[in-house]
Design an enzyme around this catalytic site. Structure first.
Site, PDB file in Angstrom:
ATOM      1  N   ARG A 293      23.345  51.136  40.079  1.00 14.58           N
ATOM      2  CA  ARG A 293      24.681  51.321  40.680  1.00 14.58           C
ATOM      3  C   ARG A 293      25.481  50.013  40.736  1.00 14.58           C
ATOM      4  NH1 ARG A 293      21.550  54.701  44.200  1.00 14.58           N
ATOM      5  NH2 ARG A 293      21.966  56.910  43.780  1.00 14.58           N
ATOM      6  N   LYS A 315      37.779  45.807  33.201  1.00 11.26           N
ATOM      7  CA  LYS A 315      37.626  47.061  32.458  1.00 11.26           C
ATOM      8  C   LYS A 315      36.478  46.929  31.471  1.00 11.26           C
ATOM      9  CE  LYS A 315      41.323  48.903  30.674  1.00 11.26           C
ATOM     10  NZ  LYS A 315      42.634  49.033  30.022  1.00 11.26           N
ATOM     11  N   GLU A 357      46.396  39.284  20.027  1.00 10.64           N
ATOM     12  CA  GLU A 357      46.447  39.496  21.471  1.00 10.64           C
ATOM     13  C   GLU A 357      47.272  38.412  22.165  1.00 10.64           C
ATOM     14  OE1 GLU A 357      45.512  41.844  23.472  1.00 10.64           O
ATOM     15  OE2 GLU A 357      44.221  43.122  22.249  1.00 10.64           O
ATOM     16  N   LYS A 393      47.784  37.805  31.653  1.00 11.23           N
ATOM     17  CA  LYS A 393      46.818  38.857  31.969  1.00 11.23           C
ATOM     18  C   LYS A 393      46.510  38.894  33.464  1.00 11.23           C
ATOM     19  CE  LYS A 393      43.553  41.945  30.789  1.00 11.23           C
ATOM     20  NZ  LYS A 393      42.417  41.951  29.877  1.00 11.23           N
ATOM     21  N   GLU A 403      44.962  50.069  36.867  1.00  5.66           N
ATOM     22  CA  GLU A 403      45.770  50.667  35.803  1.00  5.66           C
ATOM     23  C   GLU A 403      46.489  51.940  36.261  1.00  5.66           C
ATOM     24  OE1 GLU A 403      45.332  50.501  31.013  1.00  5.66           O
ATOM     25  OE2 GLU A 403      43.701  51.464  32.103  1.00  5.66           O
ATOM     26  N   ARG A 407      49.923  47.729  34.944  1.00  2.00           N
ATOM     27  CA  ARG A 407      48.899  47.236  34.034  1.00  2.00           C
ATOM     28  C   ARG A 407      48.952  47.916  32.666  1.00  2.00           C
ATOM     29  NH1 ARG A 407      42.663  45.844  35.547  1.00  2.00           N
ATOM     30  NH2 ARG A 407      41.885  45.499  33.436  1.00  2.00           N
ATOM     31  N   ASN A 411      48.686  47.501  27.267  1.00  2.00           N
ATOM     32  CA  ASN A 411      48.340  48.368  26.134  1.00  2.00           C
ATOM     33  C   ASN A 411      49.415  48.365  25.049  1.00  2.00           C
ATOM     34  OD1 ASN A 411      45.807  49.333  27.130  1.00  2.00           O
ATOM     35  ND2 ASN A 411      46.936  50.600  28.583  1.00  2.00           N
ATOM     36  N   HIS A 414      48.517  49.390  21.567  1.00  6.64           N
ATOM     37  CA  HIS A 414      47.160  49.928  21.563  1.00  6.64           C
ATOM     38  C   HIS A 414      47.086  51.433  21.309  1.00  6.64           C
ATOM     39  CE1 HIS A 414      46.089  45.967  22.809  1.00  6.64           C
ATOM     40  NE2 HIS A 414      44.828  46.279  23.046  1.00  6.64           N
ATOM     41  N   HIS A 418      44.300  52.073  18.603  1.00 12.45           N
ATOM     42  CA  HIS A 418      43.078  52.841  18.825  1.00 12.45           C
ATOM     43  C   HIS A 418      42.965  54.005  17.850  1.00 12.45           C
ATOM     44  CE1 HIS A 418      42.496  51.295  23.232  1.00 12.45           C
ATOM     45  NE2 HIS A 418      42.248  50.385  22.318  1.00 12.45           N
ATOM     46  N   HIS A 430      39.406  45.236  15.853  1.00  8.74           N
ATOM     47  CA  HIS A 430      40.332  45.614  16.917  1.00  8.74           C
ATOM     48  C   HIS A 430      41.593  44.753  16.909  1.00  8.74           C
ATOM     49  CE1 HIS A 430      41.883  46.893  20.780  1.00  8.74           C
ATOM     50  NE2 HIS A 430      41.852  45.648  21.218  1.00  8.74           N
TER      51      HIS A 430
END
Length: 526
Positions: A293, A315, A357, A393, A403, A407, A411, A414, A418, A430
């Site tokens: 956990r 993330k 990026e 960032k 998000e 936030r 993206n 993206h 993706h 990527h």
């Protein structure tokens, strides 16, 4: 303030060697040395013990605060603080504004040995001075952890510690605090920083049985040296070396990590160290977040893309055949360590991918960063670019850690990227997919009337200037459009796009029509 003029401030518990090390550092650098306790004694005309007897601790702390205010207005000093001087957040902030704050740490048993029989320490006046030392040490530890830079003096001579301080200062270390709803964590950017991780972990009482997760590209470059550095700090690391590449980022790999974690005896007192790029950070981070956990995660990114993106923000995820990063979680790391020297070994494709990026960060919220790249600035000072992109960032993730709103701007490009990656079966890098996505987003923004043709051209031209791809023709536009529906950023049947209005300003647009997306994709076909 220029790095060469920043004060060097040594703090830490009594007995860690602050005064001896500070004098040695000052002598080596030709700087003035200030021992705060000695200055207070001189000005008060009595020993610290006498100040405590006559006036109490509070009077002494007022002397400390006034001296911190005075010294923080100066530059070019080497300063040794008293053991409790920077426990006060106000003093710590003052000194950090004008100097490098370095905490000298030492294990309690060694402190007991060094301080045995020393009756000049009023903070140890007690019927049981040893227990008083332990209690005081434990009470101050949370404040010491707040100090950005750490060196462990337990097994070092003063001369060895002096050398380590000089190496750290020459590296020009930078540290940020990232605030989250559950607390905060530090991001460290320091050249040669791989050797400092052990001290940072010990300052946070991380258990000895840490697990290092890396890949077969990074391991030959840094793996053994990294393990040796951890062992010098009395850690017993276990290394897990995985195949490199996005196709490894699956639940099957995570299952393997669970097995290795269990075999290593990993528990919540220790940590998972993710040494590598974004794939390793995402995958090891997801495994750490879900094993028992949740065990502490320490990203140590070795790629430009990883430094400015995956390592910060909490993330973590793995891919699914139906989409990229579909299985994931939010997990805030224990700390993040970034060593720009690792960028010197980057393959050209990794450097270019990371620049996509960095350009994205400039489009989102840093015009100066974008304009430098637009003007043809080569990646000769990647450290400067990393600092600027990280600042973007951090500002965004602090505003929206989970998000839910702002936030989403991270993206940018993206939703397209993706889809390109899914259709390429994750054989497309990527960062290169992001570059294509940025070009497509700029065209879509122009089609939507959100940005001018000049802004669109600036984005596309800057990508091309740095040899980044701005076209995609492997699959027809309608197939790309369908692949977008696996993207987790959609809301129901609606796709959401982050689109530039101008350099430094982007918007989230959920009203985009299918034919507009297809038109943008058609524009970037070769």
């Amino acid at each position: 303030m220029a790095a060469s003029k920043r004060n060097i401030v040594l703090t830490g518990f009594m007995g860690t060697g602050k005064s001896a090390v500070g004098r040695g550092v000052a002598q080596r650098l030709g700087r003035a040395f200030v021992d705060m306790d000695e200055v207070i004694v001189q000005r008060a005309g009595m020993s610290i013990a006498e100040i405590f007897r006559r006036h109490g601790e509070e009077k002494f702390r007022r002397h400390e605060r006034a001296l911190c205010e005075e010294l923080s207005a100066q530059e070019g000093l080497v300063i040794a603080t008293g053991g409790g001087a920077l426990v006060d957040p106000h003093n710590r902030e003052l000194m950090a504004a004008s100097g490098y704050l370095i905490c000298l740490d030492c294990e309690v048993d060694e402190l007991l040995r060094r301080l045995e029989g020393d009756d000049s320490r009023p903070m140890l006046w007690d019927e049981n001075p040893k227990q008083r030392l332990v209690d005081l040490y434990c009470s101050r530890r949370p404040a010491y952890v707040e100090v950005p830079h750490h060196l462990d003096t337990t097994w070092r001579s003063p001369e060895e510690t002096i050398e380590e301080v000089l190496r750290l200062v020459v590296a020009g270390p930078v540290a940020w605090w990232v605030a989250t709803p559950l607390g905060s964590y530090q991001v460290h950017l320091v050249a040669g920083g791989l050797t400092h991780l052990g001290a940072l972990l010990r300052a946070r009482d991380v258990g000895a049985n840490v697990v290092l997760v890396t890949d077969e590209h990074v391991w030959p470059l840094y793996g053994q040296a990294f393990l040796e550095g951890l062992r010098r700090s009395r850690y017993t690391p276990t290394a897990v070396v995985l195949p490199a590449g996005e196709r490894t980022k699956t639940l099957d790999s995570v299952r393997l990590l669970y097995d290795r974690f269990a075999e290593a005896g990993l528990d919540r007192s220790a940590a998972v160290i993710a040494l590598g790029g974004g794939v390793i950070t995402d995958m090891a981070g997801f495994a750490a977040a879900t094993f028992m956990r949740g065990v502490p995660l320490v990203p140590v990114s070795t790629t430009l893309l990883g430094m400015v993106d995956a390592s910060i923000g909490g993330k973590v995820a793995v891919d699914h055949p139906k989409g990229k990063n579909l299985i994931g979680a939010f997990v805030h790391p224990l700390l993040v360590l970034l060593d720009p020297q690792t960028l010197e070994t980057l393959p050209e494709i990794e450097r270019r991918a990371g620049l996509a990026e960095v350009i994205k960060a400039g489009i989102i919220a840093d015009r100066e960063l974008f304009e430098c790249l637009e003007s043809g600035m080569e990646a000769s000072d990647l450290s400067w670019m990393v600092r600027r992109a990280i600042a973007v960032k951090i500002a965004v993730v602090e505003e929206d850690p989970y998000e839910q709103g702002r936030r989403a701007v991270l993206n940018l490009g993206h939703t397209f990227a993706h889809a390109f990656e899914v259709l390429a079966d994750y054989q497309l890098h990527h960062g290169l997919a992001v570059s294509m996505g940025l070009a497509a987003a700029a065209h879509l923004a122009e089609i939507r009337g959100l940005c001018s043709s000049q802004t669109r051209e600036r984005v596309v031209a800057t990508l091309r200037r740095h040899n980044l791809p701005t076209s995609y023709g492997a699959h027809p536009p309608d197939m790309v459009y369908q692949a977008m529906y696996s993207d987790k950023k959609r809301r129901g049947a609606r796709l959401r796009f982050v689109l530039p209005q101008e350099i430094g300003v982007v918007v989230l647009d959920g009203d985009v029509l299918e034919d507009q997306v297809l038109a943008a994709l058609e524009r970037i076909r070769p």
